[in-house]
Motif scaffolding. Structure first.
Motif, PDB file in Angstrom:
ATOM      1  N   PRO B  84      12.762 -38.052  21.301  1.00  0.00           N
ATOM      2  CA  PRO B  84      12.384 -38.047  22.879  1.00  0.00           C
ATOM      3  C   PRO B  84      13.531 -37.395  23.481  1.00  0.00           C
ATOM      4  CG  PRO B  84      11.824 -40.039  22.006  1.00  0.00           C
ATOM      5  CD  PRO B  84      12.463 -39.236  20.662  1.00  0.00           C
ATOM      6  N   ARG B  87      13.456 -33.531  23.161  1.00  0.00           N
ATOM      7  CA  ARG B  87      12.399 -32.963  24.158  1.00  0.00           C
ATOM      8  C   ARG B  87      12.627 -32.860  25.541  1.00  0.00           C
ATOM      9  NH1 ARG B  87       8.316 -35.928  20.643  1.00  0.00           N
ATOM     10  NH2 ARG B  87       8.093 -34.641  18.989  1.00  0.00           N
ATOM     11  N   SER B  88      13.500 -34.059  26.053  1.00  0.00           N
ATOM     12  CA  SER B  88      14.173 -33.852  27.214  1.00  0.00           C
ATOM     13  C   SER B  88      14.964 -32.808  27.617  1.00  0.00           C
ATOM     14  CB  SER B  88      14.451 -35.169  27.698  1.00  0.00           C
ATOM     15  OG  SER B  88      15.859 -35.583  26.884  1.00  0.00           O
ATOM     16  N   SER B  91      12.790 -28.377  26.954  1.00  0.00           N
ATOM     17  CA  SER B  91      11.420 -28.536  27.506  1.00  0.00           C
ATOM     18  C   SER B  91      10.621 -27.628  27.536  1.00  0.00           C
ATOM     19  CB  SER B  91      12.003 -29.047  28.830  1.00  0.00           C
ATOM     20  OG  SER B  91      11.128 -29.767  29.680  1.00  0.00           O
ATOM     21  N   GLU B 116      13.782 -42.880  27.479  1.00  0.00           N
ATOM     22  CA  GLU B 116      14.685 -41.869  27.363  1.00  0.00           C
ATOM     23  C   GLU B 116      15.386 -41.352  28.498  1.00  0.00           C
ATOM     24  OE1 GLU B 116      15.893 -40.733  24.476  1.00  0.00           O
ATOM     25  OE2 GLU B 116      17.261 -39.486  25.639  1.00  0.00           O
ATOM     26  N   PHE B 165      15.300 -32.844  34.908  1.00  0.00           N
ATOM     27  CA  PHE B 165      15.927 -33.610  34.019  1.00  0.00           C
ATOM     28  C   PHE B 165      17.111 -32.468  33.366  1.00  0.00           C
ATOM     29  CE2 PHE B 165      11.575 -35.238  33.395  1.00  0.00           C
ATOM     30  CZ  PHE B 165      11.654 -36.259  34.004  1.00  0.00           C
TER      31      PHE B 165
END
Lengths: 295, 224
Positions: B84, B87-88, B91, B116, B165
């Protein structure tokens, strides 16, 4: 299930044959609306008649048995058939789906029926087939529907909601955060028939087992009490079974690396509705293992 | 790994992929693929349709299992980051973005509820408004019903949803495919400004050769 000596009016072979004419309503509808169910309906009717007539004599034999092992074996065989049937009606499969179904059915039915028989009804001996087998049958028959609905809904939900699930994953969601809506929806849908039937129980429907008891001369009051116990058994076994089978499917169709693994999902051809012996072995347990493939 | 040396360069290496492979059945889409992405880079993927551009972007986001090879972000493998978290930071923006029910703002806020992302600053209306202005959109965009957005507006929503993010690497799958000319120009300018923030890079695909020439600082051709 109490063999009341009074007994109901006997149904002759001719009367049985007449009742079978009722299925023509379904066949007619299927033909008119081109539902394509004609063949399945006829097969299902024949199976129902043959299975029940056979089971009538099997039960007579079984109720005379006094061997715990034999009776438990029969119970396991019933669970096996239920587990396979539950999967047979789903539109998609993944490797291990049959094993998942069997594990869930065995665990939920054994737990609930065991508790009810040993803890509540307490026949002597505990494996008295006259209690154990019909009760288990009721539980299995209903759990089966829940499992099919839950599995089917979950697999379809993941497929149709794939973009949504993967969007959540791509934004840093865990597999649970991404899939929980689909999981919840599947469990909710699978529980609806049980809840619905409890809601209208006695008002709209008189359950088959109770009807049978009453026709056989049992006091309705006593029959109702059995029915209440059975409905609670069905509700809890269905809940456990659905929770288990959807949970296992979730573990299989996602990975520990928080990926959606729809590549493990295969659509079954329409023939799957009839009883797919060929593909059966394929979906039994092949490739079961950990849920992670990425190191 | 090679990273310590790279850090010394004025353009630190962010993402390094080695020996990636993707096969669909018997068909090899790409194999032995190495890729390095340094801060500030805008890497354009060039290949005909069906050559696996989307699959490569998905592979970098680890949305599919890797068939071969390895990927590191700032020298660390995915397992060290946790998926997680990876992937943050890497992106991926899908070609056809999806939104859930509710307003645009609901959609932008939703991911902040993920475990996350909790405690990473959270929703900032101010930042979003600034970006919206750069894209020629009014703050009222936030109140639009997300399920009624046009394809182009959905792409803007998806971009903002990811930008908030501060990912290290943006993977953009045809990010302007449904946008008009002026919004496309505005989006490119916004991305260039955002990448100027340092320690960030982007990989994108486009079927518009003009965009590759205009926007990419480097391009990579996908060959089997």
């Amino acid at each position: 299930m109490t063999p009341a000596p009074a007994g109901a009016l006997a149904i002759s072979d001719g009367q049985l044959a007449l009742s079978a004419l009722l299925i023509l309503v379904n066949v007619g509808l299927s033909v008119v609306l081109r539902l394509g169910l004609g063949r399945s309906l006829v097969v299902a009717s024949l199976r129902m008649v043959v299975q029940l007539l056979l089971v009538g004599s099997v039960l007579e034999w079984l109720f005379r048995q006094d061997d715990a092992l034999l009776i438990v074996l029969v119970a396991v065989a019933m669970a096996l058939i239920a587990a396979v049937s539950a999967v047979q009606r789903t539109r998609r499969r993944f490797a291990g789906i049959y094993l998942n179904s069997l594990l869930t059915v065995l665990a939920s039915a054994a737990l609930v029926t065991g508790l009810a028989v040993v803890g509540l009804i307490r026949p002597q001996p505990w494996y008295d087939p006259q209690y154990l087998i019909p009760l288990l049958g009721m539980v299995l028959g209903n759990t089966l529907n829940g499992l099919t609905l839950g599995l089917d809904r979950f697999m379809e939900g993941l497929r149709s909601g794939r973009d949504r699930v993967e969007t959540a994953l791509a934004l840093g969601g865990t597999r649970w955060e991404a899939c929980q809506e689909v999981v919840r929806d599947a469990i909710r849908v699978a529980m609806i028939p049980t809840i619905n039937s409890m809601m209208v129980m006695g008002l709209v429907s008189l359950p088959g087992m109770m009807t049978g008891q009453i026709l056989q001369g049992a006091a309705p009051e006593a029959a109702v009490r059995y029915q209440i116990v059975i409905l609670f058994m069905i509700a809890s076994a269905t809940a456990l079974g659905v929770f288990g089978v959807v949970g296992l499917a979730y573990g299989r169709l996602t990975s520990a690396d928080h990926q959606l693994r729809l590549d493990r999902l295969v659509t079954v051809g329409e023939r799957g509705i009839g009883g797919a012996g060929g593909s059966f072995r394929r979906w039994w347990g092949a490739g079961r293992g950990g849920t992670s493939t990425l190191g | 790994m090679a990273l310590p040396h790279c850090r010394a360069l004025d353009r630190p290496l962010l993402l390094r992929a080695e020996g990636l492979k993707r096969q669909l059945g018997d068909r090899l889409l790409w194999g032995g693929l190495d890729l390095e992405l340094a801060a500030g880079e805008r890497l354009g993927l060039v290949a005909p349709s069906g050559a696996g551009k989307t699959l490569l972007l998905r592979a970098l986001a680890l949305l599919d299992p890797l068939q071969a090879g390895s990927i590191r972000l700032q020298g660390r493998p995915p397992s060290a980051w946790g998926l997680p978290c990876w992937r943050s930071m890497v992106s991926y923006l899908a070609q056809r973005p999806v939104a859930q029910g509710g307003t645009v703002e609901t959609n932008l806020r939703a991911p902040w509820a993920f475990r996350e992302l909790r405690g990473r600053g959270g929703w900032s209306r101010g930042r979003i408004t600034v970006w919206l202005e750069a894209l020629g959109r009014d703050p009222s965009f936030l109140t639009y019903d997300a399920e009624r957005l046009s394809g182009g507006e959905l792409q803007l929503l998806a971009l903002l949803r990811a930008l908030q993010f501060d990912p290290t690497v943006l993977l953009l799958d045809e990010p302007t495919a449904s946008l008009d000319g002026s919004t496309t120009t505005a989006l490119e300018a916004l991305l260039i400004a955002w990448l100027g923030g340092g320690g960030r890079a982007a990989v994108f695909t486009s079927h518009d050769s003009g965009q590759i020439e205009r926007f990419a600082s480097r391009s990579l051709e996908l060959v089997p």
